[in-house]
Design an enzyme around this catalytic site. Sequence first.
Site, PDB file in Angstrom:
ATOM      1  CG  HIS A 161       8.746 -23.711  -1.096  1.00  0.00           C
ATOM      2  ND1 HIS A 161       9.858 -24.192  -0.599  1.00  0.00           N
ATOM      3  CD2 HIS A 161       8.594 -22.550  -0.162  1.00  0.00           C
ATOM      4  CE1 HIS A 161      10.469 -23.664   0.308  1.00  0.00           C
ATOM      5  NE2 HIS A 161       9.746 -22.774   0.605  1.00  0.00           N
TER       6      HIS A 161
ATOM      7  N   GLY B  95      10.279 -12.582   1.068  1.00  0.00           N
ATOM      8  CA  GLY B  95      10.894 -14.096   1.085  1.00  0.00           C
ATOM      9  C   GLY B  95       9.481 -14.981   1.649  1.00  0.00           C
ATOM     10  CG  HIS B  96       9.868 -19.074   2.314  1.00  0.00           C
ATOM     11  ND1 HIS B  96      10.457 -20.452   2.389  1.00  0.00           N
ATOM     12  CD2 HIS B  96      11.115 -18.410   2.837  1.00  0.00           C
ATOM     13  CE1 HIS B  96      11.370 -20.546   3.114  1.00  0.00           C
ATOM     14  NE2 HIS B  96      11.808 -19.394   3.454  1.00  0.00           N
ATOM     15  CG  ASN B  97       6.670 -19.533   4.547  1.00  0.00           C
ATOM     16  OD1 ASN B  97       5.774 -19.905   3.924  1.00  0.00           O
ATOM     17  ND2 ASN B  97       7.708 -19.977   4.841  1.00  0.00           N
TER      18      ASN B  97
ATOM     19  CB  SER C 147       8.459 -16.446   8.420  1.00  0.00           C
ATOM     20  OG  SER C 147       8.400 -17.715   7.820  1.00  0.00           O
TER      21      SER C 147
END
Lengths: 354, 354, 354
Positions: C199, C240-242, C260
């Site tokens: 990441h 969460g990521h993004n 996302s």
Amino acid sequence: MEIRVEDLAARIGCDVQGDGAQRVSDVRPLDEAGPEHLSFAAGTRPMKRIAASAAGAVIVPRKAAAGLDAARTWLLSDDAQAAFIAAMLLFRPATSRGVSGISSGAYVSPSARIGRETNVFPGAYVGEGAIIGDHCDIGPGAVVGAGCRLGAFVTLHPNAVLYAGVQTGDRVIVHANAVIGADGFGYRFVDGRYEKIPHTGTVVLEDDVEIGACTTVDRGMVGATRIGAGTKLDNLVMIGHNCRLGRHNAFASQVGLAGSVTTGDYVRCAGQVGIADHLHMGRGSTLGAKAGVMDDIPEGGHYIGLPAVPEKDAFRQLVTVAKLPDLIQQVKSLTKQVAELEAALECAARTKAA
Amino acid sequence: MEIRVEDLAARIGCDVQGDGAQRVSDVRPLDEAGPEHLSFAAGTRPMKRIAASAAGAVIVPRKAAAGLDAARTWLLSDDAQAAFIAAMLLFRPATSRGVSGISSGAYVSPSARIGRETNVFPGAYVGEGAIIGDHCDIGPGAVVGAGCRLGAFVTLHPNAVLYAGVQTGDRVIVHANAVIGADGFGYRFVDGRYEKIPHTGTVVLEDDVEIGACTTVDRGMVGATRIGAGTKLDNLVMIGHNCRLGRHNAFASQVGLAGSVTTGDYVRCAGQVGIADHLHMGRGSTLGAKAGVMDDIPEGGHYIGLPAVPEKDAFRQLVTVAKLPDLIQQVKSLTKQVAELEAALECAARTKAA
Amino acid sequence: MEIRVEDLAARIGCDVQGDGAQRVSDVRPLDEAGPEHLSFAAGTRPMKRIAASAAGAVIVPRKAAAGLDAARTWLLSDDAQAAFIAAMLLFRPATSRGVSGISSGAYVSPSARIGRETNVFPGAYVGEGAIIGDHCDIGPGAVVGAGCRLGAFVTLHPNAVLYAGVQTGDRVIVHANAVIGADGFGYRFVDGRYEKIPHTGTVVLEDDVEIGACTTVDRGMVGATRIGAGTKLDNLVMIGHNCRLGRHNAFASQVGLAGSVTTGDYVRCAGQVGIADHLHMGRGSTLGAKAGVMDDIPEGGHYIGLPAVPEKDAFRQLVTVAKLPDLIQQVKSLTKQVAELEAALECAARTKAA
């Protein structure tokens, strides 16, 4: 770094479609990319987002090749995600960890043993008799309790806490503010009060386990709460005392396991799943988001809902519940029809009797 | 320590059935025990696990005596769990806490007062004017904000944080990375923006409260968020601002209370329960796992589901929903039958008219 | 401070009804207030609690004036909450932050830059190349990773962790033990094992963002996980990521967003909501407590349930499910009636034939 697309393609094993002389200098998500950026799409679903992207070049799955805009530059790959990761690491190479050793701002008990090329950062604490392997990073503020034993290449991110006696294998990662080995939630209810049950067990994190930020894994009462090799837990997950997870499980954020749950290998839980105590999740089983598990799950089962049922049953149930308003209407009509029939029949009978 | 089963039985008040001369040297869970280990079963449910166990001796409830394998060694007890805990503490005696005092690696404000035989570990922080009682442990990296007042025999595990002004009674335990007294989630929505509402209240943890790892208890806006004496909160629990919990409550992991919830004594919540703001849970009420509470709960009520309803209603509802596919089928048949009846009746009428 | 109610009323813009000479010396919640205290009620709902309160004076909405006990003292306001907050800050003025600078008990990398009038408390860690603006507080044990960039007037509460490279705007507040920028939960499943996806992205917290205690915001894989200006996250939230959140969102405790997810401005989530990956929440949409979102939510939509549906559909569904037991009974009667009709008709036919 700036690189021609055709040179990049050669290094990451892609085929170019379009202008191979195009130059890119970094990676970006589709909607943040400009002409100087490489981006990627794992599937063909986001075709609209791809079309809207200003990316200079995009890695796409080879099977999507037919539908692509001929005026743009594409890199085709059988595994677009892998190709993109390779490209990302070209533009943004991982920095090798420095070795600074034991900071004077850390506390390390004289009886602890610290491996070679292991860093203990300022503010970290290593308790009595703890043993830490080689090539580890004990981040700022991280706590290694008395008697813990850590393997090699272990990373404790800042402020992660291992209570006394916790054991890890090699290549274990514990993210910031995670807590491993707190007392299990066990009490005896005596004379109107909760009496704490002593927890003399521990936690074992096997090789290659990764524990998310603010995740908690409680220690066993007698034996070890055990997280199997290769298992990955996301952030804010709760693993109760005495649980034993198999290998290569993956639990998304905010999953909670009550005490003494066991799982086979390759079990997956989506976010916010809850599992009641003493249950077993069979090997390869999968639980949908927010499932509430009240019974053992068979090997390979796909379960969702509250209480969790096989996915197909849950969908059927959803469909039938959706039909309910119609059904109520239908029963109302039937009731009326039957009343009319009864009246008609009675009338006919009376007529006949008359 | 190695001990003959009959000697052990005498010390923990059990009766032996089988070979009292058998020796055991430690405790283990059933499925990790060998011939040299003592294990236990709280009930008779896990008879299969008991049979499969290699444990040298097993403590079981006296009422299970009849069904036991005569070839093995058993310790019979009216309270198998209590007997096992006593045995566990014989094999693994609790180490008495050492008194190391205030570490030179801790920060203690000159205006703070620290009690006798209290430890402040390296990396801990004690703010201005804080008062900490006797026999406390302020763990590595734990933070006691300005003006906090802690009773005696309080344990703050590593990296636990008390914001300014938090008060605790005696024998309170706060596990690692828990946060007590952060600002409540209160804003005024003004001109399209959220304006922070100042929180000048505090948190009071009464005697014998235990707070789990990564659990958060927010401070009151004006008064105190209060956790009643003897109440136990598991890990990752959220208690919103202005809540006031009664005494001897027990909340499992990941329970969330919105603001201003009040509870009577002896309230229990299973994992992942959520309670909306300003509600009251009556004394002795119980909430099943994942319940979503949208209304006050009466004294002694057992509620489950989303929205939470009395347990028996929820089960009835589950049963009826499960019957839905059948019901739909049944209504389909009825519709057909009624149509046939109507046709038959019309035909009869027409025949007669003819 | 002691003040006459009429003087207080003048300062906070209220009208007095009752004895303006009454004196009050502090604020308290309704049920903790005595004759010397001012309290308040935001609405007219808690009239019973107001009647039961011993408060010397109570601020109430002007529209509630008609029903008030003439024997007591009231302050009437068009915005009772705002008036009460103003009063609270008179009795309990906010203490201005002291400026103590960089503690000798903190670790600050020589290559880091710290702004004017910024405090770095004992046990805090500021990594290589980090840049921190003016008037910031880096609390005890807080960690600012290498290369982070913080704006002005930023507060990191104790033990909050920013991983390397995280960026914040001005006036950002991160509460204790929150974790910003841990690796996203992303793996490739290769040869029966989870391979970690690097990441290389980051997290951006825009101006005026507030992050609750033990909340986690994961870093993006390539780009930034972004929290829009003015957005407030409660405790124990997972982003969460993004993900990219719009401006002025407000998420209550224990909400979880998978990777996302994107949101428009002014999106609100009640407690324990879960949102699946790659979905979009439209501007101004609202999600009820414990909703499980499996699809995009349109602008302004009010959704609840699992899976989340428009609020009105959910209520209708609840009502119909509640009718199910009756419906089952009704179908049973109908079945009986139809059988009787069939018998009667057959009998009639036979009679006729005879």
